[in-house]
Motif scaffolding. Structure first.
Motif, mmCIF file in Angstrom:
data_model
loop_
_atom_site.group_PDB
_atom_site.id
_atom_site.type_symbol
_atom_site.label_atom_id
_atom_site.label_comp_id
_atom_site.label_asym_id
_atom_site.label_seq_id
_atom_site.Cartn_x
_atom_site.Cartn_y
_atom_site.Cartn_z
ATOM 1 N N UNK A 1 7.156 20.066 -48.490
ATOM 2 C CA UNK A 1 6.187 20.607 -47.541
ATOM 3 C C UNK A 1 4.999 19.669 -47.380
ATOM 4 N N UNK A 2 4.244 19.884 -46.312
ATOM 5 C CA UNK A 2 3.061 19.055 -46.074
ATOM 6 C C UNK A 2 2.060 19.179 -47.218
ATOM 7 N N UNK A 3 1.912 20.382 -47.751
ATOM 8 C CA UNK A 3 0.978 20.572 -48.851
ATOM 9 C C UNK A 3 1.430 19.799 -50.090
ATOM 10 N N UNK A 4 2.726 19.829 -50.394
ATOM 11 C CA UNK A 4 3.206 19.124 -51.579
ATOM 12 C C UNK A 4 3.107 17.609 -51.400
ATOM 13 N N UNK A 5 3.353 17.132 -50.193
ATOM 14 C CA UNK A 5 3.164 15.702 -49.929
ATOM 15 C C UNK A 5 1.697 15.326 -50.110
ATOM 16 N N UNK A 6 0.797 16.187 -49.627
ATOM 17 C CA UNK A 6 -0.639 15.949 -49.799
ATOM 18 C C UNK A 6 -1.006 15.990 -51.277
ATOM 19 N N UNK B 1 2.589 18.502 -59.108
ATOM 20 C CA UNK B 1 1.312 18.104 -58.516
ATOM 21 C C UNK B 1 0.676 19.254 -57.755
ATOM 22 N N UNK B 2 1.510 20.030 -57.046
ATOM 23 C CA UNK B 2 0.993 21.164 -56.268
ATOM 24 C C UNK B 2 0.344 22.209 -57.158
ATOM 25 N N UNK B 3 0.787 22.304 -58.409
ATOM 26 C CA UNK B 3 0.201 23.270 -59.334
ATOM 27 C C UNK B 3 -1.016 22.707 -60.075
ATOM 28 N N UNK B 4 -0.929 21.449 -60.491
ATOM 29 C CA UNK B 4 -1.970 20.882 -61.354
ATOM 30 C C UNK B 4 -3.168 20.372 -60.564
ATOM 31 N N UNK B 5 -2.937 19.751 -59.419
ATOM 32 C CA UNK B 5 -4.039 19.157 -58.655
ATOM 33 C C UNK B 5 -5.122 20.176 -58.305
ATOM 34 N N UNK B 6 -4.773 21.357 -57.777
ATOM 35 C CA UNK B 6 -5.835 22.336 -57.487
ATOM 36 C C UNK B 6 -6.620 22.735 -58.729
ATOM 37 N N UNK C 1 3.390 6.442 -48.294
ATOM 38 C CA UNK C 1 4.725 6.582 -48.877
ATOM 39 C C UNK C 1 5.015 8.054 -49.155
ATOM 40 N N UNK C 2 4.006 8.775 -49.670
ATOM 41 C CA UNK C 2 4.182 10.213 -49.898
ATOM 42 C C UNK C 2 4.284 10.967 -48.584
ATOM 43 N N UNK C 3 3.491 10.559 -47.590
ATOM 44 C CA UNK C 3 3.542 11.214 -46.281
ATOM 45 C C UNK C 3 4.922 11.087 -45.650
ATOM 46 N N UNK C 4 5.623 9.995 -45.939
ATOM 47 C CA UNK C 4 6.943 9.774 -45.361
ATOM 48 C C UNK C 4 7.978 10.793 -45.787
ATOM 49 N N UNK C 5 7.707 11.539 -46.865
ATOM 50 C CA UNK C 5 8.661 12.550 -47.328
ATOM 51 C C UNK C 5 8.331 13.947 -46.825
ATOM 52 N N UNK C 6 7.248 14.102 -46.090
ATOM 53 C CA UNK C 6 6.751 15.436 -45.725
ATOM 54 C C UNK C 6 7.588 16.091 -44.628
ATOM 55 N N UNK C 7 7.688 17.424 -44.709
ATOM 56 C CA UNK C 7 8.302 18.217 -43.648
ATOM 57 C C UNK C 7 7.244 18.435 -42.569
ATOM 58 N N UNK C 8 7.462 17.850 -41.403
ATOM 59 C CA UNK C 8 6.472 17.956 -40.336
ATOM 60 C C UNK C 8 7.148 17.965 -38.985
ATOM 61 N N UNK C 9 6.554 18.657 -38.049
ATOM 62 C CA UNK C 9 7.137 18.771 -36.717
ATOM 63 C C UNK C 9 6.659 17.677 -35.768
ATOM 64 N N UNK C 10 5.708 16.852 -36.205
ATOM 65 C CA UNK C 10 5.250 15.723 -35.394
ATOM 66 C C UNK C 10 4.461 14.770 -36.287
ATOM 67 N N UNK C 11 4.577 13.459 -36.088
ATOM 68 C CA UNK C 11 3.835 12.499 -36.916
ATOM 69 C C UNK C 11 2.325 12.732 -36.910
ATOM 70 N N UNK C 12 1.772 13.185 -35.774
ATOM 71 C CA UNK C 12 0.327 13.430 -35.699
ATOM 72 C C UNK C 12 -0.095 14.489 -36.701
ATOM 73 N N UNK D 1 1.231 15.365 -39.642
ATOM 74 C CA UNK D 1 1.192 14.876 -41.015
ATOM 75 C C UNK D 1 0.083 13.843 -41.201
ATOM 76 N N UNK D 2 -0.165 13.042 -40.174
ATOM 77 C CA UNK D 2 -1.276 12.095 -40.263
ATOM 78 C C UNK D 2 -2.595 12.800 -40.501
ATOM 79 N N UNK D 3 -2.812 13.904 -39.806
ATOM 80 C CA UNK D 3 -4.051 14.670 -39.966
ATOM 81 C C UNK D 3 -4.130 15.326 -41.341
ATOM 82 N N UNK D 4 -3.018 15.865 -41.825
ATOM 83 C CA UNK D 4 -3.015 16.469 -43.160
ATOM 84 C C UNK D 4 -3.328 15.406 -44.216
ATOM 85 N N UNK D 5 -2.705 14.254 -44.108
ATOM 86 C CA UNK D 5 -2.955 13.173 -45.064
ATOM 87 C C UNK D 5 -4.397 12.696 -45.005
#
Length: 597
Positions: A62-67, A214-219, A290-301, A303-307
């Protein structure tokens, strides 16, 4: 050897190479993207942290996990020691310039993450791969740009592998073992063994396992750190306005000597603020892409904004709070028992000790946060190095890489690493150069597709079906979306009504009922053959190599001449410096001319 590497590092991260390159590219992309970091951060934070994923989108995590994975790799010792070092060397005014690096770095982080998704591919195991090592070859095409893209991609891949074992592995492991030894008297080999075993357990599952932890520990680690920072600031609440005023004024006037602080000029504030800021948030380095490249996203824009929010959280929030803690406490003006000014982790620890209950609680809090920061950085950078080694050798190298990674984490925990720190700084800097060249060349594509998407969906609320229907007749989007569907084993989007391959009566968004095409070929389109590319590659390597060598050796020579107060050789040193910059200028002009042709 360490003296030579230190001199090279000072030049690479100094005011004549990476600082103007990173800042200049950041400013340029900010204007090219219409100030995207000012207008879209709110919507990006909502998508990445509240909604957390794009339903029905393609990708591995997911986008959150990639972030979270990217933040795990970025939020490390730099947020504790790096801020303190910037203040110790550049004064409180350095923080203003760290803010500047963060603001303009957001445009760089957006651009590289957009490109990572736009040109990502899939490996033989069905995992998404993205990052500069891919978009530099797939994005740069043609007779001249094709070979250049190949060279830049391989350079980035090599530097990423080397940097990952330095700043991403041994340095982080060493920071953890030293912190545990200093605070709790735990032997370094014990910390190293525990860290290695935990890391092995996490890395076995690849990106899904890394992103899950990472999704659990980072927050948790961010919240704990912020609570401690706010606690200290509450104890010095009346000093906050004066601290902010000091940061703003010293950014343009310098800082006078006070207590153990020896003072800092405006140039020092700019240099150390920008350098530490850029090093902390990694914007422009290409690693987070590199992490963004694995994200589930419906458009590159999207994921770019999330990153992009990663830099906002890292620099604008965490760095600011840490800086205020150090300034309001006045710790940067103190000295240790030997009469030396405090710096690094010791400076941050002293500042926390002054605001938290008891005289040692600050040390425990800083050590705990340092442990989590460094451990998650170790995991995040393992993925970066793994993707780079896979790009260079193939998937057969992934398992051996993970095993070597675990072993080197133990080694890093038990040996002194001053020379590794310096080498890692240099490799990180070298990662930036090919990535920024690629961003500049592809800036037109980034700006054009960003404007198209945000004019349609400014609040990032559209569904995958709505996006497909709206951009069905857009060639660039169709190419990307059909590649994504091919990687998922799904049929392509139908041709637009009225097009040569589509029926006028077909409904928009209807999918063709046909077998899925073969997976997308990763081979760059266009370009010249190996023999035809050799003259071009030779010219690029010669001019770039001689230019960088001339610049580095010229600055090192002048530095030593000044330190020894011996003017002999000053003329040749200046000549080498001038010729080095002239070589880089020639290469720049040549690339610009190619782009304008």
């Amino acid at each position: 050897m360490n003296e030579i590497l230190s001199a090279i590092s000072k030049v690479v991260w100094g005011p004549f190479v990476l600082i103007p390159l990173l800042l200049g590219t950041g400013v340029y992309m900010t204007f090219r993207l219409g100030g995207i970091q000012f207008a879209r951060t709110g919507a990006a934070l909502h998508l990445g942290l509240i909604r957390r994923q794009d339903d029905g989108a393609s990708g591995d995590v997911s986008q959150y996990r990639a972030l979270a994975t990217a933040m795990a790799a970025t939020i490390g010792t730099g947020n504790i020691a790096g801020v303190a070092t910037a203040i110790a060397l550049g004064g409180p005014g350095a923080i203003f310039w760290m803010w500047v690096s963060g603001v303009f770095g957001m445009a760089l982080k957006y651009s590289e993450s957009f490109l990572a998704v736009r040109f990502r591919t899939v490996d033989e195991h069905g995992h998404r791969n993205g990052g500069p090592q891919y978009y530099l070859t797939k994005g740069l095409k043609g007779r001249y740009l094709g070979p250049i893209g190949v060279v830049l991609a391989w350079a980035f891949t090599l530097f990423t592998i080397l940097a990952s074992f330095g700043i991403g592995n041994m340095v982080q492991a060493n920071s953890m073992s030293e912190a545990m030894n200093d605070t709790f008297s735990i032997p370094t080999w014990v910390t190293g063994l525990v860290v290695s075993l935990v890391t092995l357990a996490v890395l076995i599952g690849g990106i899904k396992s890394i992103s899950s932890y990472a999704a659990r520990i980072v927050p948790v680690m961010i919240v704990v750190f912020i609570i401690a920072q706010v606690w200290v600031l509450a104890a010095f609440v009346t000093e906050i306005p004066a601290a902010v005023a000091t940061i703003l004024s010293d950014a343009f006037t310098g800082t006078a000597a006070a207590g153990g602080f020896l003072g800092a000029t405006v140039i020092a504030a700019i240099q150390f603020g920008l350098a530490r800021g850029l090093f902390s948030n990694e914007s422009g380095m290409g690693s987070a892409a590199i992490a963004a490249g694995a994200a589930q996203t419906s458009h590159p824009v999207r994921q770019g904004l999330v990153s992009m929010t990663q830099t906002f959280i890292d620099t604008i929030i965490l760095v600011t709070l840490t800086a205020l803690v150090i300034v309001v406490s006045g710790a940067y003006e103190k000295v240790d028992d030997a009469g030396a000014a405090l710096t690094g982790v010791r400076l941050t620890t002293d500042a926390f000790n002054q605001g938290l209950p008891g005289s040692t609680v600050g040390g425990y809090v800083v050590s705990f946060c340092l442990l989590l920061f460094a451990l998650t950085t170790l995991w995040g950078w393992s993925y970066y190095g793994e993707r780079a080694i896979e790009r260079a050798v193939g998937t057969r190298a992934v398992l051996p890489f993970r095993l070597v990674w675990v072993v080197m984490a133990f080694v890093g925990s038990t040996i002194p690493l001053e020379i590794v720190w310096t080498f890692a700084d240099i490799m990180n800097g070298f990662m930036v150069i090919p990535n920024l060249i690629g961003i500049l060349i592809l800036s037109g594509l980034v700006a054009r597709e960003t404007k198209k998407y945000l004019s349609f969906d400014p609040k990032l609320a559209a569904t995958q079906q709505q996006i497909d229907e709206h951009f069905l007749d857009d060639p660039g989007y169709r190419e990307w979306r059909n590649n994504e569907r091919a990687m998922d084993g799904e049929p392509p989007l139908s041709d637009p009504p009225g097009s040569p391959g589509g029926a006028a009566s077909s409904s928009v968004g209807l999918l063709e009922k046909q077998a899925a095409p073969a997976r997308v070929d990763d081979t760059p389109q266009g370009g010249t053959g190996a023999a035809g590319a050799l003259p071009i590659l030779s010219l690029v390597f010669s001019v770039l190599g001689l230019g960088l060598v001339g610049v580095v050796l010229g600055h090192v020579a002048l530095g030593r001449i000044g330190a020894q107060n011996d003017q002999r050789g000053r003329g040749p040193a200046i000549a080498g410096l001038v010729l080095g910059y002239l070589g880089l200028a020639v290469l720049t002009i040549w690339i610009v001319a190619l782009l304008m042709a």
